[in-house]
Design an enzyme around this catalytic site. Structure first.
Site, mmCIF file in Angstrom:
data_model
loop_
_atom_site.group_PDB
_atom_site.id
_atom_site.type_symbol
_atom_site.label_atom_id
_atom_site.label_comp_id
_atom_site.label_asym_id
_atom_site.label_seq_id
_atom_site.Cartn_x
_atom_site.Cartn_y
_atom_site.Cartn_z
ATOM 1 N N ASP A 199 0.826 -1.203 0.000
ATOM 2 C CA ASP A 199 0.000 0.000 0.000
ATOM 3 C C ASP A 199 0.864 1.257 0.000
ATOM 4 O OD1 ASP A 199 -2.659 1.322 0.413
ATOM 5 O OD2 ASP A 199 -1.714 1.948 2.285
ATOM 6 N N GLU B 289 1.095 -0.509 -5.175
ATOM 7 C CA GLU B 289 0.184 0.600 -5.428
ATOM 8 C C GLU B 289 1.054 1.853 -5.471
ATOM 9 O OE1 GLU B 289 -3.326 3.349 -3.543
ATOM 10 O OE2 GLU B 289 -1.959 2.234 -2.275
#
EC number: 2.4.1.18
Length: 621
Positions: free
Chosen positions: A305, A356
């Site tokens: 993330d 990401e």
């Protein structure tokens, strides 16, 4: 007897103790439990818990090298809750074990709340066949279609009550298998006190959230999905950690896990703290954590993330400290990311790591020996933003923004991409995918089917957040289940069937697997006046033609150049009645005639339904 060896301490101090979870944390035997924690600046550390009536004086730990403290507590057994009492000068705090394998729910008394639980990770796995044949880097040449799931809100067994890990296993596997997805990606399951963070504000990095059951229950879920042929990816958050005082923040009375620099230690967007990747103990903690989930829980991949927030020292900051060269790049985070990926693939060569990453940082999915970051895949945020911007426009204006539809192919092969329509696009007032579509309900449904048709035709692996596959009306709410009742309506059943059929076409047609430049060929990207694009996907002797009409205007006798003559079969048509469309099309078959068009020796004369995707294949390739 000493719990820590000289080699353990050497590896810890050098930042290479990548299986440190074998020694740090709580490790029970038949008579008691060994405890070990990193607190280099503490004047004293003791363990308190249910086994000593929470007496902080009963069981002090011994200081070892590298800032480690360890000790054995007779009578401390699995199931007992515990914390560490940390003393540093006038500072005193009771802290959750950073390496705890389980934690109590985020409720309880101020002393015992968020306590760690002594836990064995015994489990008998039944997924040997899956583990032998899972793909990892070989998935670059295989279909990968990911269903992103938040376990607490996918489906409820009764209003307000989520399924447990074990209870959700069978219905989730049934649904994912029926829909044709290859993998499930779970929003973070690591323990997080604030449910509304969706798991992204972690306190217990080694502890699956207690909301849905025990560690063995989560193992059962993953095991069951594997037995059903479904891969499991976990969201992993090494970019920042929760500010809860029982957790990592100010752990030993100093800025231990976080940066010492006040300009760098706090993340203003999320109210969280940022890991200091320069510290050997932090690198040990995080890389060990990645390997822990891959080894102990058999997960197939980690989606990392907020990578952009790690790469740039000025990310979302008004004040920041440059690196040693005066630049904005976070050199220690870059080095950490590379080492993380190298270590994962050294120990688990069949794993997947996915970034990401929302900027144009080069080489995110390139190997580290080519100066890349070493991820296997990168989310294609550019495709996502441009495509959603385009599809949200009233079709009458789309011709003025045609480049939003086509620009992604200029860089589609610069990385190994995943095309993400993730949870981030259906929260914080952005509305659902259905809500983004213009027009009345018929047009919304047609636009959404068209979006998915282009997504499955575009180079890149696929990721879709739960609820999008049937056109949920409202944006995602973590407190309620998905709007499954919408499947009583034909439009929503049709969207779901369309996604199902796209997945099954994708999984059975090699033309859609190869995401290199030789697997894609534009036929025409310049018909902006009619908002139509057409392209070929090809691989292993198979070829598929995608023709996409982004206006509600049916188009008769629309010519498309093709390289092969003879009959072409209409494989899928998003305007079919079964999908909620008008039933317009080409009666399943059309002949390519020997007359040049679009620079090809043959052409098809097609009927293009409104707001529709046609997928055709030559009958004799």
């Amino acid at each position: 007897m000493s719990w820590l060896t000289e080699e353990d301490i050497r590896r810890w101090e050098s930042g290479t103790f990548y299986d440190s979870y074998r020694k740090l944390g709580a490790h029970p035997d038949d008579e008691g439990t060994w405890f070990c924690v990193w607190a280099p600046h503490a004047d004293g550390v003791s363990v308190l818990g249910a086994f000593n009536d929470w007496n902080p004086e009963a069981n002090p730990l011994e200081r070892y090298g590298g800032g480690l403290w360890a000790g054995y507590v007779p009578g401390a057994r699995p199931g007992h809750t515990y914390k560490y009492r940390i003393r540093h000068g006038f500072y005193q705090a009771d802290k959750t074990d950073p390496y705890a394998f389980a934690m109590e729910p985020p409720t309880g008394s101020p002393i015992e709340g968020l306590a760690s639980i002594i836990t064995r990770l015994d489990y008998t796995w039944h997924d040997d066949e899956w583990m032998r044949r899972r793909k990892g880097p070989a998935s670059l040449y295989e279909p990968v279609s990911i269903y992103e799931v938040h376990l607490g809100s996918w489906r409820h067994k009764r209003p307000g009550e989520s399924f447990s890990y074990r209870e959700i296993a069978e219905p989730l596997a049934d649904y994912v298998q029926e829909m044709g997805f290859t993998h499930v990606e779970l929003l973070p399951v690591m323990e997080h006190p604030y449910y509304g963070s969706w798991g992204y504000q972690v306190v217990g990095y080694y502890a699956p959230t207690f909301r849905y059951g025990s560690p063995q229950d989560l193992m059962y879920l993953i095991d069951y999905l594997h037995q059903r042929g479904i891969g499991v990816i976990l969201d992993w958050v090494p970019s920042h950690f929760a500010a809860d005082p029982q957790g990592l923040v100010f752990f030993d009375g100093t800025t231990l896990f976080e940066y010492d620099d006040p300009k760098m230690r706090y993340h203003p967007d999320w109210g969280t703290y940022v890991f200091d990747y320069n510290k050997p103990g932090v690198r040990n903690f995080l890389i060990s954590n990645a390997l822990f989930w891959l080894e102990k829980y058999h997960v197939d991949g980690l989606r990392v993330d907020a990578v952009a927030s790690m790469l740039y020292r000025d990310y979302s900051r008004k004040e920041w400290t440059p690196n040693i060269f005066g630049g904005r790049e976070n050199l220690e985070a870059i080095d950490f990311i590379k080492k993380f990926n190298e270590t994962v693939y050294l120990h688990f060569p069949e794993a997947m790591t996915i970034a990401e990453e929302s900027t144009a940082w080069p080489g995110v999915s390139a190997p580290t020996y080519n100066n890349g970051l070493g991820f296997l895949y990168k989310w294609n945020m550019g495709w996502m933003h441009d495509t959603l911007d385009y599809i949200q426009r009233d079709p009458i204006y789309r011709k003025y923004h045609h480049d939003e539809l086509t620009f992604s192919l200029w860089y589609a092969f610069s990385e190994h991409y995943v095309l993400p329509l993730s949870h981030d696009e259906v929260v914080h007032g952005k509305g659902s995918l259905w809500g983004k579509m213009p027009g009345d309900d018929w047009q919304k449904a047609a636009n959404l089917r068209l979006l998915f048709g282009h997504m499955w035709g575009h180079p890149g692996k696929k990721l879709l957040f739960m609820g999008g596959e049937f056109g949920q009306h409202h944006e995602w709410n973590h407190d309620t289940q998905l709007e499954w009742h919408l499947l009583d309506q034909p439009y929503h059943r049709g969207i779901q069937l369309w996604v199902c059929d796209l997945n099954h076409l994708y999984r059975t047609n090699p033309a859609l697997w190869h995401d290199g430049p030789e697997g894609f060929e534009w036929i025409d990207f310049s018909d902006r006046d009619q908002s139509v694009i057409c392209y070929l996907r090809k691989n292993a002797g198979r070829m598929l033609l995608f023709v996409l009409n982004f206006t509600p205007v049916p188009r008769e006798h629309y010519r498309v150049g093709v390289p092969i003559g003879g009959p072409w079969h209409e494989v899928l048509n998003s305007d079919a009645v079964a999908y909620g469309g008008s039933g317009m099309g080409n009666f399943g078959r059309v002949e390519a005639v020997p007359e040049s068009w679009h620079g090809r020796p043959f052409h098809l004369e097609l009927t293009l339904p409104p707001l529709a995707a046609l997928i055709l294949e030559p009958e004799h390739g």
